[in-house]
Each structure stands twice: as C-alpha cells, then as structure tokens.
Write a protein that holds these residues in place. Structure first.
Motif, PDB file in Angstrom:
ATOM      1  N   PRO A 774      -3.235  40.410  77.152  1.00 55.67           N
ATOM      2  CA  PRO A 774      -3.249  40.629  75.701  1.00 55.67           C
ATOM      3  C   PRO A 774      -4.303  39.765  75.027  1.00 55.67           C
ATOM      4  CG  PRO A 774      -1.435  39.196  76.294  1.00 55.67           C
ATOM      5  CD  PRO A 774      -2.058  39.637  77.590  1.00 55.67           C
ATOM      6  N   GLY A 775      -4.723  40.186  73.846  1.00 56.02           N
ATOM      7  CA  GLY A 775      -5.642  39.379  73.059  1.00 56.02           C
ATOM      8  C   GLY A 775      -4.891  38.406  72.175  1.00 56.02           C
ATOM      9  N   LEU A 776      -5.652  37.589  71.471  1.00 57.93           N
ATOM     10  CA  LEU A 776      -5.057  36.667  70.514  1.00 57.93           C
ATOM     11  C   LEU A 776      -4.846  37.381  69.188  1.00 57.93           C
ATOM     12  CD1 LEU A 776      -7.188  33.455  71.216  1.00 57.93           C
ATOM     13  CD2 LEU A 776      -4.792  33.845  71.832  1.00 57.93           C
ATOM     14  N   ARG A 777      -3.725  37.101  68.547  1.00 59.57           N
ATOM     15  CA  ARG A 777      -3.420  37.775  67.288  1.00 59.57           C
ATOM     16  C   ARG A 777      -4.464  37.452  66.217  1.00 59.57           C
ATOM     17  NH1 ARG A 777       1.352  36.340  67.051  1.00 59.57           N
ATOM     18  NH2 ARG A 777       2.185  38.170  68.070  1.00 59.57           N
ATOM     19  N   SER A 778      -4.878  36.206  66.170  1.00 66.81           N
ATOM     20  CA  SER A 778      -5.876  35.819  65.166  1.00 66.81           C
ATOM     21  C   SER A 778      -7.185  36.558  65.385  1.00 66.81           C
ATOM     22  CB  SER A 778      -6.107  34.311  65.212  1.00 66.81           C
ATOM     23  OG  SER A 778      -6.554  33.899  66.499  1.00 66.81           O
ATOM     24  N   GLU A 779      -7.525  36.797  66.656  1.00 69.47           N
ATOM     25  CA  GLU A 779      -8.769  37.514  66.935  1.00 69.47           C
ATOM     26  C   GLU A 779      -8.637  39.002  66.621  1.00 69.47           C
ATOM     27  OE1 GLU A 779     -10.810  34.681  70.327  1.00 69.47           O
ATOM     28  OE2 GLU A 779     -10.008  36.623  70.918  1.00 69.47           O
ATOM     29  N   PHE A 780      -7.454  39.577  66.844  1.00 70.05           N
ATOM     30  CA  PHE A 780      -7.263  40.972  66.435  1.00 70.05           C
ATOM     31  C   PHE A 780      -7.475  41.121  64.933  1.00 70.05           C
ATOM     32  CE2 PHE A 780      -4.316  43.851  64.266  1.00 70.05           C
ATOM     33  CZ  PHE A 780      -4.885  45.065  64.637  1.00 70.05           C
ATOM     34  N   GLU A 781      -6.930  40.181  64.155  1.00 67.35           N
ATOM     35  CA  GLU A 781      -7.099  40.242  62.702  1.00 67.35           C
ATOM     36  C   GLU A 781      -8.575  40.135  62.322  1.00 67.35           C
ATOM     37  OE1 GLU A 781      -4.601  37.134  61.282  1.00 67.35           O
ATOM     38  OE2 GLU A 781      -2.721  38.197  61.743  1.00 67.35           O
ATOM     39  N   HIS A 782      -9.307  39.330  63.077  1.00 68.18           N
ATOM     40  CA  HIS A 782     -10.750  39.213  62.835  1.00 68.18           C
ATOM     41  C   HIS A 782     -11.453  40.531  63.144  1.00 68.18           C
ATOM     42  CE1 HIS A 782     -14.826  37.643  62.882  1.00 68.18           C
ATOM     43  NE2 HIS A 782     -14.964  38.021  64.144  1.00 68.18           N
ATOM     44  N   VAL A 783     -11.084  41.176  64.277  1.00 69.44           N
ATOM     45  CA  VAL A 783     -11.675  42.474  64.640  1.00 69.44           C
ATOM     46  C   VAL A 783     -11.360  43.508  63.565  1.00 69.44           C
ATOM     47  CG1 VAL A 783     -11.632  44.366  66.313  1.00 69.44           C
ATOM     48  CG2 VAL A 783     -11.585  41.983  67.111  1.00 69.44           C
ATOM     49  N   ARG A 784     -10.107  43.570  63.139  1.00 68.17           N
ATOM     50  CA  ARG A 784      -9.720  44.520  62.086  1.00 68.17           C
ATOM     51  C   ARG A 784     -10.541  44.313  60.815  1.00 68.17           C
ATOM     52  NH1 ARG A 784      -4.701  42.352  59.954  1.00 68.17           N
ATOM     53  NH2 ARG A 784      -6.286  41.056  58.938  1.00 68.17           N
ATOM     54  N   ASP A 785     -10.701  43.063  60.400  1.00 73.88           N
ATOM     55  CA  ASP A 785     -11.451  42.784  59.169  1.00 73.88           C
ATOM     56  C   ASP A 785     -12.919  43.168  59.314  1.00 73.88           C
ATOM     57  OD1 ASP A 785      -9.132  41.854  58.071  1.00 73.88           O
ATOM     58  OD2 ASP A 785      -9.611  39.729  58.315  1.00 73.88           O
ATOM     59  N   CYS A 786     -13.493  42.929  60.494  1.00 74.92           N
ATOM     60  CA  CYS A 786     -14.890  43.313  60.713  1.00 74.92           C
ATOM     61  C   CYS A 786     -15.061  44.823  60.634  1.00 74.92           C
ATOM     62  CB  CYS A 786     -15.370  42.798  62.071  1.00 74.92           C
ATOM     63  SG  CYS A 786     -15.643  41.022  62.134  1.00 74.92           S
ATOM     64  N   LEU A 787     -14.113  45.566  61.187  1.00 76.38           N
ATOM     65  CA  LEU A 787     -14.191  47.030  61.141  1.00 76.38           C
ATOM     66  C   LEU A 787     -13.996  47.549  59.720  1.00 76.38           C
ATOM     67  CD1 LEU A 787     -12.107  47.932  64.330  1.00 76.38           C
ATOM     68  CD2 LEU A 787     -14.596  47.858  64.113  1.00 76.38           C
ATOM     69  N   ASP A 788     -13.049  46.973  59.001  1.00 81.74           N
ATOM     70  CA  ASP A 788     -12.739  47.476  57.657  1.00 81.74           C
ATOM     71  C   ASP A 788     -13.797  47.086  56.624  1.00 81.74           C
ATOM     72  OD1 ASP A 788     -10.451  48.675  58.566  1.00 81.74           O
ATOM     73  OD2 ASP A 788      -9.118  47.036  57.995  1.00 81.74           O
ATOM     74  N   THR A 789     -14.538  46.007  56.888  1.00 77.07           N
ATOM     75  CA  THR A 789     -15.587  45.579  55.953  1.00 77.07           C
ATOM     76  C   THR A 789     -16.978  46.001  56.412  1.00 77.07           C
ATOM     77  OG1 THR A 789     -15.784  43.421  57.057  1.00 77.07           O
ATOM     78  CG2 THR A 789     -14.254  43.590  55.206  1.00 77.07           C
ATOM     79  N   GLY A 790     -17.070  46.507  57.656  1.00 70.80           N
ATOM     80  CA  GLY A 790     -18.368  46.918  58.180  1.00 70.80           C
ATOM     81  C   GLY A 790     -19.235  45.768  58.639  1.00 70.80           C
ATOM     82  N   MET A 791     -18.694  44.557  58.695  1.00 70.60           N
ATOM     83  CA  MET A 791     -19.486  43.384  59.072  1.00 70.60           C
ATOM     84  C   MET A 791     -19.375  43.158  60.580  1.00 70.60           C
ATOM     85  SD  MET A 791     -18.461  40.966  55.832  1.00 70.60           S
ATOM     86  CE  MET A 791     -19.660  39.694  56.241  1.00 70.60           C
TER      87      MET A 791
END
Length: 902
Positions: A774-791
């Motif tokens: 599994p991945g780290l929860r904090s890193e999943f949140e970072h991935v989600r934010d990058c996808l949703d903001t396009g960054m």
C-alpha cells in the motif's frame, strides 16, 4: 467485519440482508466454510417473509463478487434452529457455537464463532420465524422462484404442516416463535430458548440441545447459566432491558475497587514468523520453556502460508497444521481449553486458558484488519482477540507490518490503521464498539518488521558477535519511532537481551547468505500496556530452525481483578437502595457545547472531524441519534457520529465526534451537485426531548468519482472549472461523446489517467512489489491534489502511492471502464477472442480509448491486472449475483483481454 454488505450486493430489489455470520458447515468429517445470511422480503400487503441464504466464498466477503449462492432454506413453519453440543463435549465459555438447522427436507449442522455477531444473527433469525397462530397466513416464498430458475439444482423445501389442525403443527420452530421468548437467552449468548417437547426425539443421539443437560452433568469448566448477584461478568455482559439496569451496571463499574481484589495470573505470549513452512519440529522448546505452566497462552503466527491461493483466498491447510502443533506443544503439566482462533491470510492468533479458568472468561470477540493495498489484502495487517478475564478486560493483538528497511513510515501507518479500524462489538448494542485502547490490558505481538538503520551488515554482525546489544539497540527503528511518539505511545517493551531474530538461513543458525544478504534485525517483538503487569522473561528460541525467523516469547505476571462475592452483594444492594430513592424524579435534560458544524473544503477520502460535548443534568439518560421521517439512516452516507448512542450518569460529560468522509459511494453526487454537504441530525433523549444539530460545508470536486466521459471534456483541471460546468458535465449521458453534438473537442482519454500511467511507466517498471504494497495516505492526498489542480510537475510520491491512487481512481468510476451495458455481451463471448474484440469495439469512444491504454499498461504490470480485473468489469448495479460459472466467464474475458493486443 460486516459481511452482510457483500450479500446485499447479490440480492434483488425488495430483498434485504439485516444480518450475516461466517460459519463452518459440518458434514461428517468434512468442514466447509459458509457465509450465512438472513434475507428479508417485504410483501405488498406489508407482511414479511424470510429465508436463510448459504454462500460459498473463497476469501473474506468484501463485495458481492466474493460469494456464490449455494443453498436457500426458507424460514417456514417447520424451520428449526437449535444450539446443540456433541455428546460428551464440555461447554467452554468463549468456544464456538454449534447449531443444528432442521426442516422437513434437510438437517444441517454449523459451527458459528462465539461473540456478538453470532448472537445478533441468532436473535434476528428468532424474530424472523413465523408465529404459530393458525389464523396467520402461511408463507408462500414466491419471491424465491427467481433463484430456482437461476440455479436449477437448488431445492426449495416446501413448507410442511401448513394444513394441519390448530395445535398440531409438526416440527414448529423452537427457536423462539417469532422472538417472543427471546428474553430467555442465556446471558453469555450461548443458548437459545428451546421448547423441550418439540423435535427432541428426532435428534441424532450425538447431538442434543445443551439446555437438556442437568447441572450434575456439567463439569467445573461450565459456567452456570443462572444469573447471580455475585456474577458481575455476566451481569455486565447482558443486553440492557431498561434504564435502571444500565444505571446499575454503570455504578458497579465505578465502584469496582470496593468489591474486587488483585490476583496474579501467568500469561505466555509468543510470536513466530514461520515463512510459509509447515511445522517440522516440536514447539515445546518455545511454548513450554518455563517450569511453571502458564494460566493463559497467547500464540501468534505470521506468514503462515505464502502461496498465491492463501494470498487471494480464505482457506489454507497450514491453519490446522500449526494449530495442532501448538496444541501438542503446550505445557504438559496442565490441561488447556482453546478459547479462540482468528486468522487473516497468514496472520493467526490462538488463545488458550487452563481448564479451571475457562468459567471466568467472557465477552470473547475477534476481529481482523487488513492493511494491504486498498485495505483489501490481508498479507499485512493485524488480528486481535479481546475478552473479559474475571473483571479485567484484555486485548491481544498480533500484527505483521510492512516490510523493507526504508518503509518505517508505512509500518507506522499500518500500526495506526490497525488501532483506528480494529473495533469489537459490545454485547449491549446501545454501546459503541470497543477499540484496542479501551482495555485494561493490551498485549501486542508480531513481526513488526522494524529494522536496524544507519549500520552496514558487517557492523551489525560484529556487535551481535560481541553481544553488545545495548549499542545495537540504539539504532533500532522501533526504539527510535517510539521515542518520537509516532507509534506505540504508552506501551512498554522489555530489555532486548537476545540477538536479532531475523534473518537466518532456513534450517540453521547462520545469518542470511542469499544474494540480498539481509541485515539482522529484531523484527519479532512483544509489547504491553496496562497496570499490574510484570514481565518475567523476554527471549528468543534458537533451537527452532523451521523458518528464517526465530520465535520469541515473553512470560508475564498480570494482576487481574477478581470479584469478592460478599463485597459485591453489599455494593449492589447499596446501589439499588440509592436508585429506589431517585427513580422517576425528573425528566432528562442535557446541554450541548455546539449545535452548528461547518466542514470547509472537504476533499475526496480525507477525513474531517468536528467534535462537541454533551453535558448531562441530574437525571441519568440514554441518548441516540435517530432517523428523520422517511429516511433510512440518522445521517447522510458521508457523515458518521461516534458514538451515535450511549448512556450518561448525572453531571457527566461525553465527547461526540462528527466524522465526514467522502468515498466512491458518495463522491459522484457531490461532484454533480445532486448532493451537498448539508444535513440535520436529531439527538434524542430517552424519556426526554430532541435536540437538532446543523451540518453544512462545501465539497471540492475531484476527478475521483467523476465519469470517464466527463473527464475527457475537462481540458482544465477540475478545480479550475465553475461548479455549474462540473455539474453539467457530470450529469452528461455516456453516449454524448460519440455524437459530437455537445461541447468542444474532448480529449481521447482523461488527462488524470494519463498522468498516473505515464508516471508509473517512467518510474516503476522495475519496482519491487508494485500493486502489492500500500501507499502512504499522505502521499495519496498529494497525488489527488496534483491531479485535481493540474500541477502534475509537483508530483512527488512513492511508486506504491501512485499505483494505489490509480487503483482507487478505477474503483471510484461510477461507470466502469467496460460499461455496464456491455457486461452481458462480455460474458457471452468469453473464450472467443474475435467476439471479445467486437464487444470492445462497441464501447463508447472514450471508454474504448481508456481500455486500450490500460491494456498496454497492464501488459507491463500483469500481476496488478490479475488482482484487480474486477475494477474493469463489474456487475451492473442491482444485478442478481452471478453463479460460479458466470463468474469464471467474467474472469476469462478479462484474462484474454490482458493477454492479447486489442
């Protein structure tokens, strides 16, 4: 885990599964796992009919895909379910419950796990039984005909005795006649009310209802079913029958020191990672090392079975092999009773007590938590058994945390996940589940996998050779993390005076000579938390050479609170007298510290918590959040109150947490604007008034939970678009993308999917254990934010976290990659590659492009596709559960799609 959710996914409209329990079907020497679900069907005139659905399952039932319908038993007038005991078998409190199911056509025997889940299941079955009133309409079970058509071999017993004269109903249901006699349930949950005149003569001689045994037939191991005032363990385990009883229990807990004394008992705690091996040597050097026989054994294993079958499915022969080896290795100077066995894939925990102590063990519950990828895989995680020993609550946890020296943060996360998700049902359903921390004594054992850092292999071995364990311990990851208060806060571990227990060449005492040459480490540990605990020993056992780990043991003297009967009786009498004076004095009233709650900027799969305090006045009261009119739950799906019900003594407080969590089930409607972060909660006081709480907030739309075709039209990041545009695109029909009539040119595939696939293709082709860790929860949140903001240029996360984000993205799609409309065609053309390609060609353009990309991607990472192919091809919503043949067709379709170019 509530497996009724998996059953519900297999049912048709109008059918509901209120309760399910996992058991074992016993046929001669055969033992087969079955999932039993009570299914209710509401008829047009308002009455209800019930049937028992029996399912086979090859792994823990998480979704409807994990179970296959095996048999249906209508709960008719001749339906009987009785608890039985094999002749000569001693009844031990905490042991599994054996029940016999009888109808006119069949007789089945099941073993069900002891605990509240079984108790609630039997309660619901009791309530479901038809009454014996001749004027009552006989159940017809017409709604079950659809299953007969679907599965021709299924025999639906015809209700017998329906035309008999009043008072001569043959074989009526002795389980309780619709539940009217259910208050006769024995307080430890082991018995059901039985009409002794009914069907007893038809029972096999080896199986008789336990209630038929006279007191003289029961040995000292058996706890009497009679409730006495000195029997506090039973009094406190009974379900509430009213406010007064609850007040008595609460006061008894507060005054516990007035009627109990501390008595020491010897606990043996052992942990062994067996590396998938079968037992090859006697375990007594590990389990019976001391002169004095322990009172309690807590024995844990990890990596019981490393085969793929054990990884993906539920059964393994290694369970029985190691259980037998442990039973034979217990101390020879005492006789022991097995209280509980619990296993999650390769993580197993066994609890034994001396026979003379069995009568003082109560409230036994066992739970599991998988911390593997997406929380589904049980290759890593924990199992736990909690129980009441005399008047002390004890929780034993066996865990196997994430591997590899650099993954200490993931180990920390695994520990926190086990602590937060491990919950035990209480006998009183009005009380919230118990967590690990809510126990007097906690014993934590297992392969925690913390390593020795900053030292090379040779330096580690040199310190071990010099027996300079104190210097070596300074570099131990667990010591460092505990000191930083990131894990095991409040726990204690004894001094490590033995050499590291990992990693050895199997069959020897030599350190790892494989190509990887793992550095030695104290992976296998035992910690504790609580009062009146003294560690007598903490050691490894080098004599055992079956595994690449060495077993570890610790022996404790644990002070347990034991009831003094005379003092208890006096305390109870004082409480009752004081209650007599205050009963019915006033109406309950409370004050709330807060009534309005605003959750700002809620994100996908990111927990938000707001809390408030309830302060009670001078009258004891029950509180509960209740459903609003015409609503099925007290709150919306994305909200939860913890606890949602409880009891307050006069002038006492309780903190309530409102937890908001948006997942795949609720995200799509929040994206589209069909739902909003708005709700009203109704807090009800028993015999008092209602209080209203307002919940509001805003949800930040996410690509997670958005349809594929919607994302293809979003050239800009979703958080840069107006809410009106997001709503319009989310509600847009699937076929819109093919007619070219709306909106400007879409992308061929969602940019978010491309970002994740491209990232993994560039960085993770050679990644070890990808899609297994599994991945780290904090890193999943970072991935989600990058996808949703396009960054995407800011994306900085481990390959495991991005891989898990990809799987969560696929899982969150409201319409799977292979559309629901193509599902039946996929099954029909399974095994025919040409026809399969034709089906794929009929998919909407966006979905077809999506599938082509994943086909190429999964050809590189084939293991991931073999595990998570169900994310691509799902049952249509509300569709009847497939039988095993059709399930195999679905798997074959996915397999041929992955093995061949499209």
């Amino acid at each position: 885990m509530d497996q009724s959710v998996a059953i519900q996914e297999t049912l048709a409209e109008g059918e509901y599964c209120p309760q399910a329990v996992q058991g074992v079907l016993c046929e001669g020497d055969s033992r087969q796992s079955r999932l039993l679900g009570l299914v209710r069907y509401r008829l047009e005139h308002g009455s209800q009919e019930h049937a028992l659905f029996l399912y086979t399952h090859r792994r823990m039932a998480i979704t409807g895909d994990d179970v296959s319908l095996d048999q249906i038993v209508p709960v008719s007038r001749d339906f009987t379910l009785e608890e039985v005991s094999p002749d000569g078998e001693l009844y031990i409190l905490g042991s599994d419950v054996t029940v016999q199911l009888d109808t006119a056509e069949l007789s089945l025997v099941f073993q069900l796990p002891f605990g509240s889940q079984t108790r609630m299941f039997l309660h619901e079955v009791a309530r479901a039984c038809p009454g014996f009133d001749p004027a009552t309409r006989d159940p017809e079970f017409l709604w079950l005909s659809r299953y007969r058509c679907a599965e021709p071999e299924l025999e639906l017993p015809t209700p017998s005795g329906c035309n008999s004269a009043p008072g001569t109903w043959p074989g009526y249901a002795t389980i309780g006649g619709g539940g009217s006699n259910f208050d006769g349930l024995r307080p430890n949950g082991k018995g059901l009310p039985v009409d002794q005149s009914s069907r007893g003569q038809d029972k096999p001689e080896s199986l008789q209802p336990r209630q038929n045994k006279s007191k003289s037939e029961i040995t000292s191991m058996v706890r009497s079913s009679t409730i006495t005032v000195s029997d506090k363990a039973h009094i406190l385990s009974m379900q509430k029958f009213g406010l007064r009883d609850t007040i008595v229990k609460s006061h008894l807990v507060q005054k516990e020191e007035d009627y109990t004394y501390i008595q020491n008992f010897r606990f043996f705690v052992g942990t062994y990672n067996v590396n998938g091996q079968s037992p090859k040597e006697c375990l007594r050097p590990w389990l019976s090392d001391g002169v004095q026989a322990p009172d309690v054994y807590c024995v844990g294993f990890q990596e019981l079975d490393l085969s793929k079958e054990a990884f993906f499915f539920h059964d393994t022969p290694k369970e029985e092999e190691w259980f037998k080896a442990v039973s034979e290795g217990l101390h020879p100077d005492a006789k022991y009773a097995k209280v509980k066995l619990i296993r999650l894939v390769g993580i197993m925990l066994l609890l034994y007590v001396k026979q003379e102590h069995a009568a003082y063990v109560s409230e036994v519950e066992a739970e599991t938590v998988g911390t593997g990828i997406m929380g589904r895989m049980g290759n890593k995680g924990g199992v736990a058994i909690r129980f009441q020993f005399h008047n002390t609550s004890i929780c034993v946890v066996n865990s196997h945390l994430a591997a590899h020296i650099e993954e200490y943060e993931r180990r920390n996360q695994d520990y926190k996940d086990i602590c937060s998700r491990m919950q035990f049902c209480q006998l009183d359903p009005s009380r919230p589940p118990l967590t690990i921390s809510k126990h007097d004594v906690i014993l934590w054992l297992g392969d925690l996998n913390y390593r020795i850092e900053e030292l090379d292999v040779e330096k580690v071995k040199k310190l071990i050779e010099e027996k300079d364990f104190q210097t070596l311990y300074a570099y131990d990851q667990l010591k460092i993390q505990v000191a930083a208060k990131t894990v095991f806060e409040g726990f204690t571990e004894g001094e490590l005076t033995f050499q590291p227990t990992y990693k050895y060449d199997t069959g020897s005492d030599d350190w790892d000579t494989s190509e990887k040459c793992r550095a030695p480490a104290w992976c296998d540990r035992i910690l504790w938390k609580g009062k009146n605990i003294t560690q007598l020993s903490y050691q490894s056992h080098m004599a055992l050479k079956t595994s690449d780990h060495k077993p570890v043991s610790s022996v404790f003297n644990i002070g347990v609170r034991v009831v003094n009967d005379e003092l208890y009786r006096k305390t109870l009498e004082e409480i009752v007298r004081s209650l007599d004076k205050m009963e019915n004095a006033n109406i309950p009233s409370v004050s709330l510290s807060k009534r309005e709650f605003c959750f700002q900027n809620v994100k996908y799969m990111q927990l938000k918590v707001e809390s408030f305090t309830i302060h009670n006045g001078q009258v004891p009261c029950h509180f509960e959040f209740i459903n609003k009119p015409d609503e099925e739950s007290y709150c919306k799906q994305w909200l939860n109150a913890n606890p949602s019900r409880g009891f307050l003594l006069p002038d006492s407080d309780i903190e309530i947490e409102l937890e908001l969590f948006v997942n795949k089930t609720t995200a799509t409607k929040l994206n589209s604007g069909e739902d909003k972060i708005e709700d009203i909660l109704v807090l009800h006081l028993d015999r008092g008034k209602d209080y209203f709480l307002s919940v509001s907030g805003n949800y930040l739309p996410s690509c997670f939970g958005s349809p594929i075709h919607t994302l293809c039209y979003m050239r800009e990041p979703i958080l840069d678009l107006p809410l009106e545009t997001i709503s319009e695109l989310t509600l847009m029909p699937i076929q819109t993308g093919d007619d070219g009539s709306q909106l400007e040119s879409p992308m061929e595939i969602p940019k978010e999917l491309w970002m994740m696939v491209d990232y993994l293709y560039r960085n993770a082709v050679q990644q070890e254990d990808l899609f297994q860790q599994p991945g780290l929860r904090s890193e999943f949140e970072h991935v989600r934010d990058c996808l949703d903001t396009g960054m995407i240029d800011n994306l900085s996360a481990s390959n495991h976290s991005v891989a898990e984000a990809l799987l969560l993205f696929l899982e969150s799609l409201p319409e799977p990659v292979i559309c629901y409309s193509a599902y039946h065609n996929c099954l029909e053309c399974s095994g025919n590659y040409t026809a399969s390609k034709q089906v794929i060609s009929t998919l909407p353009t966006f979905y077809k492009n999506y599938l082509l990309l994943l086909n190429h991607f999964f050809s590189v990472f084939f293991l991931a596709a073999s595990i998570f192919g169900s994310l691509l091809l799902r049952n249509p919503a509300g569709h009847q559960k497939l039988d095993m043949t059709e399930k195999k067709k679905a798997q074959e379709f996915i397999h041929q799609f992955l093995c061949n170019p499209l």
